[in-house]
Design a protein around this motif. Sequence first.
Motif, PDB file in Angstrom:
ATOM      1  N   ILE A   1       0.862  -1.183   0.000  1.00 14.58           N
ATOM      2  CA  ILE A   1       0.000   0.000   0.000  1.00 14.58           C
ATOM      3  C   ILE A   1       0.898   1.232   0.000  1.00 14.58           C
ATOM      4  O   ILE A   1       1.717   1.404   0.919  1.00 14.58           O
ATOM      5  CB  ILE A   1      -0.913   0.005   1.242  1.00 14.58           C
ATOM      6  N   PRO A   2       0.811   2.099  -0.996  1.00 22.32           N
ATOM      7  CA  PRO A   2       1.670   3.290  -1.048  1.00 22.32           C
ATOM      8  C   PRO A   2       1.506   4.146   0.212  1.00 22.32           C
ATOM      9  O   PRO A   2       0.380   4.457   0.630  1.00 22.32           O
ATOM     10  CB  PRO A   2       1.170   4.038  -2.299  1.00 22.32           C
ATOM     11  N   GLY A   3       2.637   4.505   0.820  1.00 21.56           N
ATOM     12  CA  GLY A   3       2.612   5.352   2.003  1.00 21.56           C
ATOM     13  C   GLY A   3       2.456   4.611   3.312  1.00 21.56           C
ATOM     14  O   GLY A   3       2.495   5.223   4.386  1.00 21.56           O
ATOM     15  N   VAL A   4       2.282   3.293   3.253  1.00 20.61           N
ATOM     16  CA  VAL A   4       2.160   2.489   4.477  1.00 20.61           C
ATOM     17  C   VAL A   4       3.470   1.744   4.690  1.00 20.61           C
ATOM     18  O   VAL A   4       3.971   1.070   3.780  1.00 20.61           O
ATOM     19  CB  VAL A   4       0.985   1.498   4.379  1.00 20.61           C
ATOM     20  N   GLU A   5       4.024   1.873   5.876  1.00 22.47           N
ATOM     21  CA  GLU A   5       5.329   1.277   6.166  1.00 22.47           C
ATOM     22  C   GLU A   5       5.294  -0.249   6.049  1.00 22.47           C
ATOM     23  O   GLU A   5       6.243  -0.856   5.564  1.00 22.47           O
ATOM     24  CB  GLU A   5       5.756   1.684   7.578  1.00 22.47           C
ATOM     25  N   GLU A   6       4.217  -0.871   6.496  1.00 26.78           N
ATOM     26  CA  GLU A   6       4.109  -2.326   6.452  1.00 26.78           C
ATOM     27  C   GLU A   6       3.477  -2.770   5.135  1.00 26.78           C
ATOM     28  O   GLU A   6       2.653  -2.041   4.559  1.00 26.78           O
ATOM     29  CB  GLU A   6       3.254  -2.848   7.610  1.00 26.78           C
TER      30      GLU A   6
ATOM     31  N   GLU B   1       2.149  -8.057   6.695  1.00 22.48           N
ATOM     32  CA  GLU B   1       2.437  -7.580   8.052  1.00 22.48           C
ATOM     33  C   GLU B   1       1.215  -6.915   8.679  1.00 22.48           C
ATOM     34  O   GLU B   1       0.939  -7.084   9.875  1.00 22.48           O
ATOM     35  CB  GLU B   1       3.599  -6.585   8.007  1.00 22.48           C
ATOM     36  N   LEU B   2       0.459  -6.169   7.886  1.00 22.29           N
ATOM     37  CA  LEU B   2      -0.749  -5.514   8.395  1.00 22.29           C
ATOM     38  C   LEU B   2      -1.772  -6.556   8.856  1.00 22.29           C
ATOM     39  O   LEU B   2      -2.401  -6.414   9.910  1.00 22.29           O
ATOM     40  CB  LEU B   2      -1.330  -4.615   7.305  1.00 22.29           C
ATOM     41  N   LEU B   3      -1.924  -7.630   8.056  1.00 24.15           N
ATOM     42  CA  LEU B   3      -2.861  -8.684   8.432  1.00 24.15           C
ATOM     43  C   LEU B   3      -2.422  -9.393   9.710  1.00 24.15           C
ATOM     44  O   LEU B   3      -3.249  -9.753  10.553  1.00 24.15           O
ATOM     45  CB  LEU B   3      -3.003  -9.701   7.293  1.00 24.15           C
TER      46      LEU B   3
ATOM     47  N   LEU C   1       1.543   5.230   8.911  1.00 24.63           N
ATOM     48  CA  LEU C   1       1.279   5.927   7.652  1.00 24.63           C
ATOM     49  C   LEU C   1       2.263   7.070   7.457  1.00 24.63           C
ATOM     50  O   LEU C   1       2.671   7.731   8.425  1.00 24.63           O
ATOM     51  CB  LEU C   1      -0.150   6.480   7.633  1.00 24.63           C
ATOM     52  N   ALA C   2       2.608   7.317   6.202  1.00 25.57           N
ATOM     53  CA  ALA C   2       3.432   8.469   5.852  1.00 25.57           C
ATOM     54  C   ALA C   2       2.533   9.679   5.613  1.00 25.57           C
ATOM     55  O   ALA C   2       1.304   9.560   5.521  1.00 25.57           O
ATOM     56  CB  ALA C   2       4.263   8.154   4.610  1.00 25.57           C
ATOM     57  N   GLU C   3       3.145  10.836   5.509  1.00 26.16           N
ATOM     58  CA  GLU C   3       2.383  12.074   5.318  1.00 26.16           C
ATOM     59  C   GLU C   3       1.642  12.034   3.979  1.00 26.16           C
ATOM     60  O   GLU C   3       2.176  11.618   2.951  1.00 26.16           O
ATOM     61  CB  GLU C   3       3.332  13.266   5.357  1.00 26.16           C
ATOM     62  N   GLY C   4       0.372  12.454   4.009  1.00 33.04           N
ATOM     63  CA  GLY C   4      -0.442  12.483   2.808  1.00 33.04           C
ATOM     64  C   GLY C   4      -1.025  11.139   2.400  1.00 33.04           C
ATOM     65  O   GLY C   4      -1.598  11.012   1.313  1.00 33.04           O
ATOM     66  N   THR C   5      -0.908  10.162   3.271  1.00 30.98           N
ATOM     67  CA  THR C   5      -1.413   8.817   2.962  1.00 30.98           C
ATOM     68  C   THR C   5      -2.767   8.601   3.627  1.00 30.98           C
ATOM     69  O   THR C   5      -2.995   9.050   4.751  1.00 30.98           O
ATOM     70  CB  THR C   5      -0.430   7.738   3.453  1.00 30.98           C
TER      71      THR C   5
ATOM     72  N   LEU D   1      -5.664   5.514   4.565  1.00 29.49           N
ATOM     73  CA  LEU D   1      -5.911   4.077   4.669  1.00 29.49           C
ATOM     74  C   LEU D   1      -7.369   3.849   5.034  1.00 29.49           C
ATOM     75  O   LEU D   1      -7.870   4.387   6.022  1.00 29.49           O
ATOM     76  CB  LEU D   1      -5.007   3.448   5.740  1.00 29.49           C
ATOM     77  N   SER D   2      -8.059   3.058   4.221  1.00 28.44           N
ATOM     78  CA  SER D   2      -9.457   2.711   4.488  1.00 28.44           C
ATOM     79  C   SER D   2      -9.590   1.191   4.426  1.00 28.44           C
ATOM     80  O   SER D   2      -9.171   0.574   3.432  1.00 28.44           O
ATOM     81  CB  SER D   2     -10.398   3.355   3.461  1.00 28.44           C
ATOM     82  N   LEU D   3     -10.167   0.618   5.460  1.00 30.43           N
ATOM     83  CA  LEU D   3     -10.361  -0.833   5.470  1.00 30.43           C
ATOM     84  C   LEU D   3     -11.564  -1.198   6.336  1.00 30.43           C
ATOM     85  O   LEU D   3     -12.014  -0.407   7.160  1.00 30.43           O
ATOM     86  CB  LEU D   3      -9.103  -1.555   5.969  1.00 30.43           C
ATOM     87  N   GLU D   4     -12.058  -2.398   6.130  1.00 29.68           N
ATOM     88  CA  GLU D   4     -13.147  -2.953   6.923  1.00 29.68           C
ATOM     89  C   GLU D   4     -12.714  -4.304   7.459  1.00 29.68           C
ATOM     90  O   GLU D   4     -12.089  -5.093   6.737  1.00 29.68           O
ATOM     91  CB  GLU D   4     -14.415  -3.118   6.082  1.00 29.68           C
TER      92      GLU D   4
END
Length: 337
Positions: free
Chosen positions: A62-67, A71-73, A124-128, A130-133
């Motif tokens: 995911i652009p702008g997400v460190e993981e 890893e997020l899951l 999250l990085a600046e300007g990023t 994230l939307s999830l369910e």
Amino acid sequence: MRPEIRVEECSATSARVVIGPLERGFGVTLGNALRRVLLSSIKGAAITSVRIDGVVHEFSTIPGVEEDVIELLLNLKHIPIRSHCPEVRVLRLDVEGERKVTAADFQPDSDIEFVDPEAYICTLAEGTRLSLEVYIEQGVGYASNDRPRPNYLPVDALLIDAIFTPIQRVKYEVQAERVGQKTDYEKIVMNVVTDGVVAPDVAVAEAAKLLRKYFTIVVEDIQKLHPSEQPVVDEADVPQVESKEDGVDDASEKEENTLFSRGVRDLELSIRSENCLLRGGIHTIGDLVSRAKDDLLKIRNLGKISLKEIEEKLENLGLSLQNDRAGDTTDKEDESE
């Protein structure tokens, strides 16, 4: 003298439970049975699937997400959750800007409680954005991600391994116990560690309830085959430890065995309802039936669903709650008139 249950060094996530004295051999028998049930059969809740905007498979980034997505899951998989609803719940998370995302960022839901709101999800990085369910379900044990896919999931939702059990570690040890001049008794020293969703001592009680449920089925079915004979397992057959005091009042023992003196745990309520009653100072069935509905609803976290469950359990025993205080007062005034 019955075996005593002592809870030592108890906290929200760990406890030391001591059970004894026991007849020789029952330490391993009870300890191993409780441990197996604790690790495999205590009900809990977990995130079972995730839908992330712009992600179609778990090997994405995911652009702008460190993981990355895997890893997020994994981070979502280990968030301890307490669910008060047997149905599937959907929670949405929508954040933006440079920040660390935690469980507290999910939109609130009255049926879902995050035991650790600071549980880490990603950075999250600046300007990023994230939307999830996430889809949260109740269950038992462990469910791998290769299980059958539910029909209600959207096409782009990702199944994840679900760890339903709130028990993290159980260790027990059988030690020698002395009663009077006899040294051939045993005791169980059990250390239980949970993720905080359920109290460790309550988890031990829940495991004992499950064992009693299955043993009762065995007893009742065999009794049906031999209705004219004595029960295969009777209260008199339960191992008893000799008391050092000879003067035991038989009348007091009979009184303890009456219905009203039994603990509320014998009603086999859900963990939420049972905890609410204990928190409200209601420990026995006698304490419970002496309360009105309005009194129970004043207890924190005890709602109408829990009240209905309590009424149903009492009705099965031929009991009911006391009438509302307002109704009692009206009746008394009518009688005085």
